[in-house]
Write a protein that holds these residues in place. Structure first.
Motif, short mmCIF file in Angstrom:
data_model
loop_
_atom_site.label_atom_id
_atom_site.label_comp_id
_atom_site.label_asym_id
_atom_site.label_seq_id
_atom_site.Cartn_x
_atom_site.Cartn_y
_atom_site.Cartn_z
N MET A 4 0.85 -1.17 0.00
CA MET A 4 0.00 0.00 0.00
C MET A 4 0.90 1.24 0.00
O MET A 4 1.56 1.52 1.00
CB MET A 4 -0.91 -0.05 1.24
CG MET A 4 -1.85 1.10 1.36
SD MET A 4 -2.89 1.03 2.85
CE MET A 4 -3.93 -0.36 2.50
N PRO A 5 0.96 1.98 -1.11
CA PRO A 5 1.88 3.11 -1.20
C PRO A 5 1.61 4.20 -0.17
O PRO A 5 2.51 4.94 0.20
CB PRO A 5 1.66 3.62 -2.63
CG PRO A 5 0.44 2.98 -3.15
CD PRO A 5 0.18 1.77 -2.32
N GLU A 6 0.37 4.33 0.29
CA GLU A 6 0.05 5.36 1.27
C GLU A 6 0.79 5.15 2.59
O GLU A 6 0.91 6.06 3.39
CB GLU A 6 -1.47 5.39 1.57
CG GLU A 6 -2.31 5.81 0.39
CD GLU A 6 -2.73 4.62 -0.47
OE1 GLU A 6 -2.25 3.49 -0.23
OE2 GLU A 6 -3.52 4.83 -1.39
N LEU A 7 1.27 3.94 2.83
CA LEU A 7 1.94 3.64 4.09
C LEU A 7 3.42 4.01 4.07
O LEU A 7 4.10 3.87 5.08
CB LEU A 7 1.78 2.15 4.42
CG LEU A 7 0.33 1.70 4.64
CD1 LEU A 7 0.29 0.21 4.91
CD2 LEU A 7 -0.33 2.47 5.76
N THR A 8 3.90 4.54 2.95
CA THR A 8 5.29 4.96 2.87
C THR A 8 5.56 5.99 3.95
O THR A 8 4.79 6.93 4.13
CB THR A 8 5.60 5.55 1.48
OG1 THR A 8 5.30 4.57 0.51
CG2 THR A 8 7.04 5.99 1.38
N GLU B 90 -7.10 -3.49 6.20
CA GLU B 90 -8.49 -3.06 6.29
C GLU B 90 -8.76 -1.93 5.30
O GLU B 90 -7.89 -1.08 5.06
CB GLU B 90 -8.81 -2.58 7.71
CG GLU B 90 -8.71 -3.66 8.76
CD GLU B 90 -9.74 -4.75 8.62
OE1 GLU B 90 -10.73 -4.58 7.88
OE2 GLU B 90 -9.55 -5.81 9.25
N PRO B 91 -9.97 -1.89 4.73
CA PRO B 91 -10.27 -0.85 3.72
C PRO B 91 -10.25 0.57 4.30
O PRO B 91 -10.06 1.52 3.56
CB PRO B 91 -11.67 -1.23 3.23
CG PRO B 91 -12.24 -2.13 4.26
CD PRO B 91 -11.08 -2.81 4.93
N TYR B 92 -10.41 0.73 5.60
CA TYR B 92 -10.42 2.05 6.22
C TYR B 92 -9.05 2.47 6.74
O TYR B 92 -8.91 3.55 7.32
CB TYR B 92 -11.43 2.09 7.37
CG TYR B 92 -11.27 0.95 8.34
CD1 TYR B 92 -10.31 0.98 9.34
CD2 TYR B 92 -12.09 -0.18 8.24
CE1 TYR B 92 -10.15 -0.07 10.22
CE2 TYR B 92 -11.93 -1.23 9.13
CZ TYR B 92 -10.97 -1.18 10.11
OH TYR B 92 -10.81 -2.21 10.98
N ALA B 93 -8.01 1.67 6.50
CA ALA B 93 -6.67 1.97 7.03
C ALA B 93 -6.15 3.32 6.52
O ALA B 93 -5.55 4.08 7.28
CB ALA B 93 -5.70 0.85 6.69
#
Length: 103
Positions: free
Chosen positions: A1-5, A60-63
């Motif tokens: 998930m790139p947003e977790l960078t 989770e989809p809301y992460a």
């Protein structure tokens, strides 16, 4: 998930069900001893002995929504905190990296 960078690995979470399922009595005793030791040292350093946390699985989809809330409240990304340790996985082993003061 790139947003977790940029997410700092700040906590170690162990599912209680996994403790019961995968650890024998000796392992559970050792884990209990380690957790007790951490609690005692936190107490000696004037920190809250037992914290309570909300845990969000990154699958989770809301992460991403939770991540954005954390970013808006300055609880995201690299923070220079001497109480935190960096880690890596090597195969199936968790390796805690040497802290600055340990060198």
């Amino acid at each position: 998930m790139p947003e977790l960078t940029g997410m700092q690995v700040k906590f170690t979470v162990i599912k209680n069900e996994d403790v019961e399922k995968y650890l024998d009595a000796n392992d559970k005793s050792e884990l209990s001893r380690i957790l007790w030791k951490i609690q005692k040292w936190r107490d000696l350093h004037g920190k809250t002995v037992l914290n309570t946390y909300l845990v969000v699985n990154t699958d989770e989809p809301y992460a991403v929504e939770v991540m954005r809330i954390m970013q808006a409240n300055n609880h995201w990304g690299p923070i220079n905190d001497p109480n935190q340790m960096e880690m890596n996985y090597e195969g199936e082993s968790l390796i805690l990296l040497e802290a600055e003061g340990d060198k």
